[in-house]
Design a protein around this motif. Structure first.
Motif, short mmCIF file in Angstrom:
data_model
loop_
_atom_site.label_atom_id
_atom_site.label_comp_id
_atom_site.label_asym_id
_atom_site.label_seq_id
_atom_site.Cartn_x
_atom_site.Cartn_y
_atom_site.Cartn_z
N ARG A 302 -58.42 2.61 0.61
CA ARG A 302 -56.97 2.39 0.60
C ARG A 302 -56.62 1.23 -0.32
N ARG A 303 -55.45 1.36 -0.96
CA ARG A 303 -54.97 0.24 -1.77
C ARG A 303 -54.40 -0.82 -0.83
N ILE A 304 -54.43 -2.06 -1.27
CA ILE A 304 -53.92 -3.16 -0.45
C ILE A 304 -52.40 -3.16 -0.51
N PRO A 305 -51.72 -2.93 0.60
CA PRO A 305 -50.26 -2.89 0.57
C PRO A 305 -49.66 -4.26 0.29
N GLY A 306 -48.49 -4.24 -0.34
CA GLY A 306 -47.78 -5.49 -0.60
C GLY A 306 -48.16 -6.18 -1.89
N LEU A 307 -49.00 -5.52 -2.70
CA LEU A 307 -49.45 -6.15 -3.94
C LEU A 307 -49.15 -5.25 -5.14
N GLY A 314 -45.89 -9.04 -14.02
CA GLY A 314 -46.03 -10.34 -13.38
C GLY A 314 -45.55 -10.28 -11.94
N GLU A 315 -44.90 -11.35 -11.50
CA GLU A 315 -44.46 -11.44 -10.11
C GLU A 315 -43.16 -10.67 -9.89
N ASP A 316 -43.07 -9.99 -8.78
CA ASP A 316 -41.85 -9.30 -8.36
C ASP A 316 -40.78 -10.36 -8.09
N PRO A 317 -39.66 -10.36 -8.84
CA PRO A 317 -38.66 -11.42 -8.64
C PRO A 317 -38.04 -11.41 -7.24
N ARG A 318 -38.01 -10.24 -6.59
CA ARG A 318 -37.48 -10.16 -5.24
C ARG A 318 -38.39 -10.89 -4.26
N LEU A 352 -53.46 -9.05 -8.86
CA LEU A 352 -52.15 -8.48 -8.53
C LEU A 352 -51.28 -9.53 -7.85
N HIS A 353 -50.01 -9.48 -8.12
CA HIS A 353 -49.06 -10.40 -7.51
C HIS A 353 -48.44 -9.78 -6.26
N ALA A 354 -47.92 -10.61 -5.39
CA ALA A 354 -47.22 -10.12 -4.20
C ALA A 354 -45.93 -9.41 -4.62
N ASN A 355 -45.61 -8.33 -3.92
CA ASN A 355 -44.34 -7.66 -4.18
C ASN A 355 -43.40 -7.85 -3.00
N VAL A 356 -42.22 -7.23 -3.08
CA VAL A 356 -41.20 -7.46 -2.06
C VAL A 356 -41.62 -6.95 -0.69
N ASP A 357 -42.52 -5.96 -0.64
CA ASP A 357 -42.98 -5.43 0.64
C ASP A 357 -43.77 -6.49 1.42
N LEU A 358 -44.58 -7.29 0.71
CA LEU A 358 -45.32 -8.34 1.39
C LEU A 358 -44.38 -9.45 1.87
N ALA A 359 -43.38 -9.77 1.04
CA ALA A 359 -42.40 -10.79 1.45
C ALA A 359 -41.61 -10.32 2.67
#
Length: 418
Positions: A302-307, A314-318, A352-359
């Motif tokens: 499985r892929r790591i969710p939230g990344l 780059g980084e998700d601005p949200r 990989l950077h954190a995306n809005v789902d991880l936030a």
């Protein structure tokens, strides 16, 4: 001596509303929708009874519409749709040319939604749900089984609210805006509250909180929720938004168009992704470290969710905007540390950077919310963007969202099956 009307081929020729509508292949109401969105300019002649339009400007718009409907996109044949709503570039995104993260930091969700729809900023605006619509939506949602998810409830609520609106088939801009201002609070009011002492008044974020958490809402947490709603209003042509535009292209009413978006949103790769990140965070907090949890995810394929995000190298601005606010909430410190651990651990394998789902997951975990809370936030927020896209699509040629199938099956004639 009175000036004569320019001849049909004259460069200064002015067109009536009827002539403009016929040339564009739309209704007269749509012509004025083009004007309100800045796609056409109009002028009222002295002593005249209606607006007139520059023939060259109208013909240019007609050519753009024809190019778009022919399927030419300049992007390798992929579907391309002209829109004035969201631009994503260089790890930033903009609503109508305005930095979306700055907009969400300074204005409430309702203010952003109203501005996105009309171009008018109305400080302090709140949306109110009609009692009749709320009543029928709540009855429909209450009839669902307990295991129904938030998107199930919202979709049923949207359909139920539609049945209570006899004017739902009126697709004029004013009517759709009226629907938008009542549908969103109706969706929130139809969700079963966790806190029974709540009152359905005040900003939408405050009303939504009572459906997500049993804890009392503090100002800092409400600010995070309201900002999250504002940040998630729109994100260009995501899968759910494309579904909404297809429905609007077929002239489905606003309730049906929103229901189409909710149907797509339920996928684990879209609106439900924050729930996967929520459960991952809980596992990391339980284990005390991200290493074994990340290892189990990768071992299972499985892929790591939230990344990571395909639109942001780059980084998700949200995510950046929400993490900055979450640092101000003392109760969020453990979940924030777990999120940083996940990012750092995974970076050894893939940067990989954190995306809005991880936030969102950090927010829902630290607020004592269920894993589905992020999906609910996402769906409620995105409804405003879907309405904006539906409004835009109602101003275009009907049924233009009709790609051609590339048939790869057996060539006819084939024998009848036995």
């Amino acid at each position: 001596m009175r000036d004569q009307e320019p001849s049909p081929g004259h460069p200064d020729r002015r067109l009536s509303t009827k002539e403009t509508a016929e040339l564009l292949g739309v209704k007269p109401d749509t012509v004025y929708a083009y004007v309100s969105r800045g796609q056409l300019s109009s002028r009222r002649e002295p002593g005249g009874r209606g607006s007139t339009f520059d023939a060259k400007e109208v013909e240019a718009l007609a050519r753009r519409n024809r190019r778009e409907s022919s399927g030419s996109s300049g992007s390798g044949g992929e579907l391309s749709v002209r829109t004035r709503i969201t631009l994503i570039e260089k790890d930033q995104y903009y609503f109508r040319g305005v930095d979306a993260t700055e907009l969400a930091a300074r204005h409430s969700y309702e203010e952003i939604a109203e501005w996105l729809w009309t171009g008018e900023l109305r400080p302090g605006i709140t949306f109110t749900a009609p009692k009749a619509a709320v009543s029928v939506a709540r009855r429909a949602v209450d009839a669902l089984p307990e295991h129904a998810g938030p998107t199930d409830r919202l979709r049923v609520a949207a359909i139920a609210a539609a049945t209570a609106d006899p004017l739902r088939f009126d697709l004029s801009e004013d009517a759709v805006l009226g629907t938008a201002r009542t549908l969103i609070p109706t969706l929130v009011a139809a969700l079963p509250p966790i806190r029974r002492t709540h009152r359905d008044e005040g900003p939408l974020a405050q009303r939504l909180w009572a459906r997500l958490s049993g804890r009392p809402a503090d100002d800092a947490s409400l600010r995070v929720l309201d900002t999250a709603l504002g940040l998630l209003v729109d994100h260009d042509l995501a899968a759910s938004t494309l579904a909404v535009r297809v429905a609007a292209s077929a002239r489905a009413h606003a309730y049906a168009a929103v229901s189409s978006g909710l149907g797509v949103l339920e996928g684990p790769l879209h609106g439900a992704a924050s729930g996967l990140a929520h459960r991952l965070l809980l596992d990391v907090l339980d284990q005390g470290t991200a290493a074994p949890v990340v290892a189990d995810e990768l071992r299972s394929g499985r892929r790591i969710p939230g990344l990571g995000h395909r639109l942001y190298p780059g980084e998700d601005p949200r995510a950046r905007a929400l993490f900055a606010l979450l640092k101000e909430i003392p109760g969020a410190a453990p979940a924030l540390a777990a999120a940083r651990d996940i990012v750092a651990t995974t970076a050894r394998h893939t940067p990989l950077h954190a995306n809005v789902d991880l936030a969102l997951a950090v927010f829902t975990v630290s607020s004592g919310m269920p894993s589905t809370a992020g999906e609910t936030v996402f769906a409620v927020a995105r409804t405003a963007g879907w309405i904006a896209h539906a409004l835009e699509e109602y101003g275009e040629r009907p049924l233009r969202m009709r790609p051609s199938g590339h048939y790869v099956g057996p060539r006819p004639p084939q024998p009848l099956p036995e």
